[in-house]
Write an enzyme that holds these catalytic residues in place. Structure first.
Site, PDB file in Angstrom:
ATOM      1  N   ASP A   1      14.879  19.899  21.831  1.00 21.49           N
ATOM      2  CA  ASP A   1      13.956  21.020  21.622  1.00 21.49           C
ATOM      3  C   ASP A   1      14.001  21.495  20.163  1.00 21.49           C
ATOM      4  OD1 ASP A   1      12.224  23.041  22.994  1.00 21.49           O
ATOM      5  OD2 ASP A   1      13.727  24.429  22.234  1.00 21.49           O
TER       6      ASP A   1
ATOM      7  N   GLU B   1      28.500   5.764  21.435  1.00 22.46           N
ATOM      8  CA  GLU B   1      29.786   5.584  22.129  1.00 22.46           C
ATOM      9  C   GLU B   1      29.562   5.117  23.566  1.00 22.46           C
ATOM     10  OE1 GLU B   1      31.532   9.471  22.115  1.00 22.46           O
ATOM     11  OE2 GLU B   1      31.592   9.563  19.915  1.00 22.46           O
TER      12      GLU B   1
HETATM   13  C1  NOJ Z   1       9.673  24.187  22.456  1.00 26.00           C
HETATM   14  C2  NOJ Z   1       9.514  24.164  23.933  1.00 26.00           C
HETATM   15  O1  NOJ Z   1       8.761  23.052  24.312  1.00 26.00           O
HETATM   16  C3  NOJ Z   1       8.869  25.470  24.308  1.00 26.00           C
HETATM   17  O2  NOJ Z   1       8.440  25.500  25.636  1.00 26.00           O
HETATM   18  C4  NOJ Z   1       9.849  26.564  24.011  1.00 26.00           C
HETATM   19  O3  NOJ Z   1       9.229  27.815  24.256  1.00 26.00           O
HETATM   20  C5  NOJ Z   1      10.295  26.529  22.557  1.00 26.00           C
HETATM   21  N1  NOJ Z   1      10.593  25.205  22.115  1.00 26.00           N
HETATM   22  C6  NOJ Z   1      11.526  27.378  22.353  1.00 26.00           C
HETATM   23  O4  NOJ Z   1      12.640  26.750  22.928  1.00 26.00           O
END
Ligand code: NOJ
Length: 560
Positions: free
Chosen positions: A221, A272
């Site tokens: 993310d 790993e």
């Molecule tokens: C990207 C994610 O896909 C989204 O849904 C989220 O709100 C933001 N990152 C924050 O984590």
């Protein structure tokens, strides 16, 4: 268990095969996929129960959006315990069962990892609040003194992706107003300080926790956001645009050089383990050349191609982005990925027919301008998907797109849950419209999402006719087209193929060959006559004669 033809999948499952180069990866948004316990929120046991339908669809891997312990302020992208399952989704035992059931069907599974920020309820953040300025506990996050005589102004002018300031001032343990902390997203999502070795070590531990359980990799993310520019300088956007970084460059919190060191380190952690584990970065960057930096040798295996996702439905744009993507990713020895929908964007069955600007994350609702004509949106979505699935590389699908689901526009205000909606006081609708629980059976409660009829977001009545069981018996359905496209993609090895542009077609036609398959998309009003002797093996709409109408993609092979 239904008996399945997994011959295509077993190729991808061969150790050392670099399965991610060509895999079709299906995104499950856990709260909206299938709900086994009937509380209105999807769960892991619901997924396991519906796995056969994904095997029938023919996907190679699953990506699960976060299911870890979280107060759910941002639908799980605000984590309090990275190594356990939130009770609303089940238990670690349920996860293990899902993973084993997926692997038994030759389907790989990657999980979402959220390293840019935690929840404000995380023990580390709570300890930071209690410990006070200058403490090692505060050093795990981005705490700063405010500007102004009494520290009453935020440390800089950054704005949250969800609207409003990116800084929140805290009340210290003694009751006085104190320091500020950075949150690029919601105030419930404080950013970690990735220059701190303790943060780095904690995430190595988290990676190993899931790798030990047998996951095939991670979707990372906000992969472009972990490192912030030295000195946290003010940022003045040149134009209002995509807040995740796709439209602008030189943003002091996106795509900083130092972030790559983190992924070189993670690459070694994954190495790993046996079995080709993979990292896929969620990095909204302005050009495909920038994106390609994420997948250089020794870094991630994949990164989302958001340039492709955001491209207009126009033949020149499509040709350009496909060519640029393949060139940029090939230059670093990586496959391109392709994606049209996910849980953060307007579903492509609606987006491709919007007639007004709609920046990522704004969503569409009852008062939005330029609302799409549903039939046109679906027709273009099917054509776009058929085009995408013919491309070499790895393709991502978002749950429900195989049913042709549109964005839900008419959600009532009081049902909305996206922090974007709250932080902009309703100015932006946000992303709830693409997150509505998906329909499985036309005549069941909540369309088969569960047996109680509860749903955390209301499902529109017109979804009965889009339910999976209805589409299963209709050879012309969107679902039937997806299943056939995936079968042919495997049979013709398109994921490992190449794009050879074909001359001799009008500008309004995108025409290329991948191996023995010719792919034609007609964007023009004028029907395109099929080439002599061609056999149509896939068409995004049923064809009535020997011509391909507007907004239709066909796959052809030589006759016999
Ligand atoms: C990207 C994610 O896909 C989204 O849904 C989220 O709100 C933001 N990152 C924050 O984590």
């Amino acid at each position: 268990m239904t008996s399945l033809d997994t011959s295509a999948l077993s190729r991808n499952a061969t150790p050392g095969s670099e399965w991610w180069r060509s895999a079709v990866i299906y995104q499950i948004y856990p709260r909206s996929f299938a709900d086994a316990n009937g509380d209105g929120i999807g769960d892991l046991r619901g997924m396991t129960a519906r796995l056969d339908s994904l095997a029938t669809l023919g996907v190679d891997a699953l990506w699960l959006s976060p299911f870890m312990v979280s107060p759910q302020k941002d639908a799980g992208y605000d984590v309090t315990d990275y190594c356990d399952v939130d009770p609303i989704f089940g238990t670690l035992a349920d996860f293990d069962e899902l993973l084993a059931a997926a692997h038994a069907r030759g389907i790989r599974l990657i999980v979402d990892l959220v390293p840019n920020h935690s929840s404000d309820q995380h023990v580390w953040f709570q300890a930071a609040l209690a410990a006070g300025p200058g403490s090692p506990e505060r050093a795990r996050y981005m705490f700063r003194d405010g500007k102004g005589q009494h520290g009453e102004q935020a440390p800089n002018n950054w704005e949250s992706v969800f609207g409003g300031p990116a800084w929140t001032r805290i009340t210290e343990a003694d009751g006085t107003l104190g320091q500020w902390y950075l949150h690029i997203f919601d105030s419930s999502q404080p950013d970690f300080d990735w220059s701190n070795p303790e943060v780095q070590e904690e995430f190595r531990r988290i990676l190993r926790f899931w790798l030990d359980r047998g996951v095939d990799g991670f979707r990372v993310d906000v992969a472009h956001g972990l490192v912030k520019a030295d000195g946290l300088p003010d940022y003045f956007p040149r134009a209002a645009g995509d807040s995740m970084g796709g439209d602008t460059d030189d943003v002091p919190y996106w795509g900083q050089e130092g972030v790559h060191e983190i992924y070189r380190d993670w690459h070694k952690v994954l190495a790993e383990y046996d079995g080709d584990r993979a990292l896929c970065g969620e990095a909204w960057l302005p050009t495909v050349e920038e994106m390609a930096k994420w997948v250089r040798p020794g870094e991630m295996q994949q990164t989302f191609n958001f340039g492709y996702l955001m491209s207009d439905w126009k033949p020149d744009t499509q040709r350009r982005i496909i060519a640029e993507s393949i060139a940029a990713f090939s230059a670093v020895g990586a496959p391109s990925t392709w994606v049209l929908s996910n849980h953060d964007v307007v579903r492509h069955a609606s987006r491709l027919a919007l007639t007004a600007e709609n920046p990522q994350g704004h969503g569409i609702g009852p008062d939005s301008p330029g609302k799409p004509i549903p039939e046109l949106g679906l027709r273009r979505a099917r054509a776009a998907t058929a085009l995408m699935l013919a491309l070499p590389g790895s393709a991502y699908l978002y749950q429900g797109e195989e049913l042709g689901l549109p964005e839900v526009i008419e959600l009532p205000d009081d049902a909305r849950q996206d922090p974007t909606w709250f932080r902009t006081h309703g100015e932006r609708y946000g992303r709830d419209g693409c997150r509505v629980p998906i329909p499985w059976e036309a005549d069941a409660p909540a369309y088969g999402f569960n047996t109680t009829g509860a749903a955390w977001l209301p499902q529109p009545p017109e979804w009965a006719e889009l339910a999976r069981d209805v589409q299963t018996t209709d050879a012309a359905s969107t679902l039937a087209m997806y299943i056939e496209a995936l079968r042919l993609r495997h049979a013709h090895d398109l994921g490992l193929g190449s794009v050879e542009w074909l001359d001799g077609y009008k500008r309004k036609v995108v025409a290329f060959r991948n191996g023995d398959v010719t792919v034609l998309t007609n964007f023009g009003k004028k029907p395109l006559e099929l080439p002599e002797g061609a056999r149509v093996v896939l068409s995004s709409e049923p064809l009535t004669g020997s011509a391909v109408p507007q907004d239709v993609t066909v796959w052809l092979t030589a006759a016999n």
